[in-house]
Design a protein around this motif. Structure first.
Motif, PDB file in Angstrom:
ATOM      1  N   GLU A  48      27.984  66.727  31.259  1.00 56.23           N
ATOM      2  CA  GLU A  48      26.939  67.899  31.644  1.00 56.23           C
ATOM      3  C   GLU A  48      26.141  68.492  30.414  1.00 56.23           C
ATOM      4  OE1 GLU A  48      28.623  70.634  34.549  1.00 56.23           O
ATOM      5  OE2 GLU A  48      29.057  68.897  35.861  1.00 56.23           O
ATOM      6  N   LYS A  49      27.035  68.755  29.570  1.00 52.73           N
ATOM      7  CA  LYS A  49      26.354  69.303  28.315  1.00 52.73           C
ATOM      8  C   LYS A  49      25.496  68.204  27.642  1.00 52.73           C
ATOM      9  CE  LYS A  49      26.173  71.683  24.411  1.00 52.73           C
ATOM     10  NZ  LYS A  49      25.030  72.322  24.016  1.00 52.73           N
ATOM     11  N   LEU A  50      25.993  66.891  27.377  1.00 49.28           N
ATOM     12  CA  LEU A  50      25.243  65.976  26.887  1.00 49.28           C
ATOM     13  C   LEU A  50      23.885  65.598  27.394  1.00 49.28           C
ATOM     14  CD1 LEU A  50      28.243  63.338  26.420  1.00 49.28           C
ATOM     15  CD2 LEU A  50      27.042  64.446  24.313  1.00 49.28           C
ATOM     16  N   ASP A  51      23.957  65.921  28.700  1.00 47.76           N
ATOM     17  CA  ASP A  51      22.539  65.492  29.472  1.00 47.76           C
ATOM     18  C   ASP A  51      21.918  66.824  29.544  1.00 47.76           C
ATOM     19  OD1 ASP A  51      21.102  64.486  31.547  1.00 47.76           O
ATOM     20  OD2 ASP A  51      22.017  65.515  32.967  1.00 47.76           O
ATOM     21  N   GLY A 101      31.467  62.443  36.773  1.00 52.55           N
ATOM     22  CA  GLY A 101      30.925  62.522  35.495  1.00 52.55           C
ATOM     23  C   GLY A 101      30.802  60.883  34.993  1.00 52.55           C
ATOM     24  N   ASP A 102      31.372  60.139  35.533  1.00 49.70           N
ATOM     25  CA  ASP A 102      31.075  58.686  34.855  1.00 49.70           C
ATOM     26  C   ASP A 102      29.790  58.210  35.424  1.00 49.70           C
ATOM     27  OD1 ASP A 102      33.650  58.212  33.975  1.00 49.70           O
ATOM     28  OD2 ASP A 102      34.428  57.077  35.621  1.00 49.70           O
ATOM     29  N   ASP A 103      29.457  58.610  36.754  1.00 52.87           N
ATOM     30  CA  ASP A 103      28.085  58.399  37.271  1.00 52.87           C
ATOM     31  C   ASP A 103      27.052  59.030  36.631  1.00 52.87           C
ATOM     32  OD1 ASP A 103      29.256  56.798  39.339  1.00 52.87           O
ATOM     33  OD2 ASP A 103      29.265  58.410  40.975  1.00 52.87           O
ATOM     34  N   LEU A 104      27.109  60.393  36.299  1.00 50.72           N
ATOM     35  CA  LEU A 104      26.030  61.072  35.591  1.00 50.72           C
ATOM     36  C   LEU A 104      26.102  60.511  34.266  1.00 50.72           C
ATOM     37  CD1 LEU A 104      24.125  63.545  35.354  1.00 50.72           C
ATOM     38  CD2 LEU A 104      26.062  65.009  34.495  1.00 50.72           C
ATOM     39  N   PHE A 105      26.970  59.930  33.463  1.00 54.52           N
ATOM     40  CA  PHE A 105      26.869  59.618  32.190  1.00 54.52           C
ATOM     41  C   PHE A 105      26.234  58.209  32.491  1.00 54.52           C
ATOM     42  CE2 PHE A 105      28.738  57.230  28.439  1.00 54.52           C
ATOM     43  CZ  PHE A 105      28.454  58.091  27.560  1.00 54.52           C
ATOM     44  N   ARG A 106      26.500  57.588  33.191  1.00 62.10           N
ATOM     45  CA  ARG A 106      25.687  56.212  33.428  1.00 62.10           C
ATOM     46  C   ARG A 106      24.165  56.300  33.717  1.00 62.10           C
ATOM     47  NH1 ARG A 106      30.405  54.490  36.401  1.00 62.10           N
ATOM     48  NH2 ARG A 106      31.446  52.849  35.498  1.00 62.10           N
ATOM     49  N   SER A 107      23.882  57.751  34.284  1.00 62.52           N
ATOM     50  CA  SER A 107      22.456  57.760  34.918  1.00 62.52           C
ATOM     51  C   SER A 107      21.531  58.128  33.613  1.00 62.52           C
ATOM     52  CB  SER A 107      22.507  58.893  35.925  1.00 62.52           C
ATOM     53  OG  SER A 107      22.721  60.244  34.970  1.00 62.52           O
ATOM     54  N   PHE A 108      22.110  58.697  32.429  1.00 59.59           N
ATOM     55  CA  PHE A 108      21.145  59.118  31.404  1.00 59.59           C
ATOM     56  C   PHE A 108      21.654  58.387  30.135  1.00 59.59           C
ATOM     57  CE2 PHE A 108      24.384  62.374  31.137  1.00 59.59           C
ATOM     58  CZ  PHE A 108      24.813  62.078  29.976  1.00 59.59           C
ATOM     59  N   GLY A 129      37.121  51.237  26.668  1.00 56.86           N
ATOM     60  CA  GLY A 129      36.420  51.374  28.011  1.00 56.86           C
ATOM     61  C   GLY A 129      35.190  51.296  27.686  1.00 56.86           C
ATOM     62  N   TRP A 130      34.259  51.039  29.093  1.00 58.16           N
ATOM     63  CA  TRP A 130      32.883  50.768  29.250  1.00 58.16           C
ATOM     64  C   TRP A 130      31.968  51.908  28.530  1.00 58.16           C
ATOM     65  CZ3 TRP A 130      30.334  54.529  31.419  1.00 58.16           C
ATOM     66  CH2 TRP A 130      30.946  55.556  32.406  1.00 58.16           C
ATOM     67  N   TRP A 131      32.653  53.247  28.635  1.00 58.56           N
ATOM     68  CA  TRP A 131      31.871  54.371  28.161  1.00 58.56           C
ATOM     69  C   TRP A 131      31.527  54.257  26.559  1.00 58.56           C
ATOM     70  CZ3 TRP A 131      36.449  54.117  30.774  1.00 58.56           C
ATOM     71  CH2 TRP A 131      37.478  54.260  30.067  1.00 58.56           C
ATOM     72  N   VAL A 135      25.033  54.716  25.274  1.00 55.13           N
ATOM     73  CA  VAL A 135      24.315  55.680  24.678  1.00 55.13           C
ATOM     74  C   VAL A 135      23.218  56.502  25.344  1.00 55.13           C
ATOM     75  CG1 VAL A 135      25.048  54.691  22.248  1.00 55.13           C
ATOM     76  CG2 VAL A 135      22.844  54.544  23.342  1.00 55.13           C
ATOM     77  N   PRO A 136      22.958  57.799  25.092  1.00 55.50           N
ATOM     78  CA  PRO A 136      21.808  58.342  25.807  1.00 55.50           C
ATOM     79  C   PRO A 136      20.553  57.744  25.693  1.00 55.50           C
ATOM     80  CG  PRO A 136      23.329  59.941  24.831  1.00 55.50           C
ATOM     81  CD  PRO A 136      23.618  58.769  24.393  1.00 55.50           C
ATOM     82  N   THR A 137      19.754  57.686  26.597  1.00 54.19           N
ATOM     83  CA  THR A 137      18.229  57.266  26.421  1.00 54.19           C
ATOM     84  C   THR A 137      17.229  58.235  25.683  1.00 54.19           C
ATOM     85  OG1 THR A 137      17.917  58.266  28.669  1.00 54.19           O
ATOM     86  CG2 THR A 137      18.711  55.869  28.457  1.00 54.19           C
ATOM     87  N   SER A 138      17.664  59.426  25.509  1.00 55.38           N
ATOM     88  CA  SER A 138      16.692  60.222  25.139  1.00 55.38           C
ATOM     89  C   SER A 138      17.542  61.483  24.666  1.00 55.38           C
ATOM     90  CB  SER A 138      15.656  60.809  26.005  1.00 55.38           C
ATOM     91  OG  SER A 138      16.264  61.538  27.092  1.00 55.38           O
TER      92      SER A 138
END
Length: 148
Positions: A48-51, A101-108, A129-131, A135-138
């Protein structure tokens, strides 16, 4: 607020399950280190902080950097390690909290070969792992990653 939510989550487990989780911490016997439940709550908070930071300017001193991203990815490793130590049914019960958290991470984030984050974290990504390959898109971290 974080402590209240953590206690709410803990309340969903039996005393026996909580004892099993406590006995199977990644660092057993260290009461200062989080167990699988604590880690399963920490990962979504990191994500959430990263987002949130994606909408902030690079000059904002509260913004996490590429090194914080690496720290969050190590956190996700700790989560996975904690889950592997539990019997499958209990691990699945705890994993429900990790999935958000995984789903949110994948979303951005987008797929990435991982070369830059491997340099930042100073690790070999073989078997990770896949994570580690997203990397973030923005946001400011994208600017940081451009330097690698």
């Amino acid at each position: 607020m974080h402590d209240d939510l953590l206690e709410e989550v803990r309340a969903l487990f039996t005393d026996e399950e909580l004892a099993e989780i406590a006995e199977n911490k990644p660092e057993p016997g260290d009461n200062g280190k989080p167990d699988a439940i604590g880690l399963s709550r920490a990962w979504p908070l990191h994500v959430e902080k990263l987002d949130r930071d994606r909408g902030l300017p690079h000059a904002d001193r509260s913004v996490w950097t590429e090194h914080d991203l690496a720290g969050a990815l190590f956190m996700r490793d700790f989560v996975e390690d904690a889950l592997r130590r539990l019997r499958p049914g209990l691990a699945d019960k705890v994993r429900r909290y990790v999935t958000a958290g995984d789903d949110l991470f994948r979303s951005f984030t987008i797929d990435d070969p991982g070369d830059r984050i491997a340099k930042i974290a100073r690790i070999d990504l073989a078997g990770r792992g896949w994570w580690w390959f997203r990397v973030p898109t923005s946001g400011p971290i994208v600017q940081d990653l451009a330097e690698y």
